[in-house]
Motif scaffolding. Sequence first.
Motif, short mmCIF file in Angstrom:
data_model
loop_
_atom_site.label_atom_id
_atom_site.label_comp_id
_atom_site.label_asym_id
_atom_site.label_seq_id
_atom_site.Cartn_x
_atom_site.Cartn_y
_atom_site.Cartn_z
N LEU A 17 0.84 -1.19 0.00
CA LEU A 17 0.00 0.00 0.00
C LEU A 17 0.88 1.24 0.00
CD1 LEU A 17 -2.66 -1.05 2.66
CD2 LEU A 17 -2.61 -1.52 0.20
N LYS A 18 0.66 2.11 -0.95
CA LYS A 18 1.42 3.36 -1.04
C LYS A 18 0.44 4.52 -1.10
CE LYS A 18 4.97 5.75 -3.75
NZ LYS A 18 5.85 5.68 -4.95
N GLY A 21 -5.36 5.66 2.47
CA GLY A 21 -5.91 5.99 3.77
C GLY A 21 -6.27 4.75 4.56
N ALA A 22 -7.07 3.88 3.97
CA ALA A 22 -7.46 2.63 4.63
C ALA A 22 -6.38 1.58 4.46
CB ALA A 22 -8.78 2.13 4.05
N ALA A 23 -6.40 0.60 5.34
CA ALA A 23 -5.46 -0.52 5.24
C ALA A 23 -6.21 -1.84 5.32
CB ALA A 23 -4.42 -0.43 6.34
N PRO A 104 -16.03 -0.36 1.37
CA PRO A 104 -15.81 1.04 1.70
C PRO A 104 -14.37 1.32 2.13
CG PRO A 104 -17.81 0.22 2.75
CD PRO A 104 -17.05 -0.98 2.23
N GLY A 105 -13.57 0.26 2.31
CA GLY A 105 -12.18 0.43 2.68
C GLY A 105 -11.32 0.75 1.48
N LEU A 106 -10.38 -0.14 1.16
CA LEU A 106 -9.45 0.13 0.07
C LEU A 106 -10.13 0.22 -1.29
CD1 LEU A 106 -6.38 -2.02 1.15
CD2 LEU A 106 -6.37 0.44 0.72
N ASP A 107 -11.22 -0.53 -1.50
CA ASP A 107 -11.91 -0.45 -2.79
C ASP A 107 -12.35 0.97 -3.09
OD1 ASP A 107 -11.61 -3.11 -3.37
OD2 ASP A 107 -13.67 -3.68 -2.89
#
Length: 365
Positions: A17-18, A21-23, A104-107
């Motif tokens: 992840l670069k 916001g979310a992980a 709603p996270g990384l997607d």
Amino acid sequence: MSELPLPLPPADPHLRLKARGAASQPGPRFEPYAREWAHDGWDIPEEERLLRTEVTVERPRSVITRNQSPDLGFDRSINPYRGCEHGCIYCFARPSHAWLGLSPGLDFETRIVARPEAPTVLARELRRKGYRVAPIGIGTNTDPYQPVEAKIGVMRGLLEVLEDFGHPLTITTRGAGILRDLDILSRMAARNLVHVGVSVTTLDAELARRMEPRAPAPQTRIRMIRDLARAGVPVRVMASPMIPGLTDHELEAILTEARRAGARAAAFIPLRLPLEVAALFEDWLRRVLPDRAERVLHAVAALRGGRLNDPRFGSRMTGEGVEADLLAQRYRVSCRRLGLDRPLPRLDCAAFRAPPEAGDQLSLF
């Protein structure tokens, strides 16, 4: 305190992840099944790969969305994109990705849906005989000037249509790409057809980089206000969301910097954490700012009746209780002192006219 269990389901452990916001990837709330990664027992090394943004195309049948919310000052809006690559961890729009069967996270910040045919559809909707003009809000859900706009240009096309029709609009953004469209915006402002709200959540560049990883830096947003104001565009600074215990001490400084840059009005909303956003924000706090997490969470709950979110109309945009009242009082005093307590000029709805189409017979008078 969160509505979802912590820790949240992690993303693929082989993804790098670069500037996200979310992980995590909490499943869409409408899906009957959840997925999570588990070790299969084989010690076979897998190559780490960078998680990149994917853009898909949607062909909408309509683009004007109506609302009847008593908390909003507009009854219609347009969203050029679904999802937002800015990756702001607190974004209240994250739960909308669940309607697409996405997380709603990384997607939300890596799987963007663009609507390149939106300008054509908008022109068709504005030509309908029953259409009644009122200001359209753009950027009220996801940012119309997120990075992908530079390549696809949906917002530019929408502005061209609205200018041709003489249709008033308001724009809310934190994207510096809006400066590309100063030519159209300055012409529309001269006809009293546009207001722009620029979101400034903090003046702390390091905090902004962690909290809003792909959004412009705070000083870039102040420059946006300056450039828009110099072009004659009425600008409102949106000191939102104000995060108690984290950014609320900056309220006066944000308003002051924006006023110096040329903002003519202001607005602010305390942090809202609807549905999945509460758990995502809490997870981010405990990962990124563990020493401040408890203090911030308790400060948020103090504005929301002991919970991280209050969805009720009338209070969801303001909060309630002593802390909410004190924050609102500080805002009012600062706006009065800075001259930001006056409304922007009323947008002109009388200029609306459908331009002639190819093949139309023109009037002689």
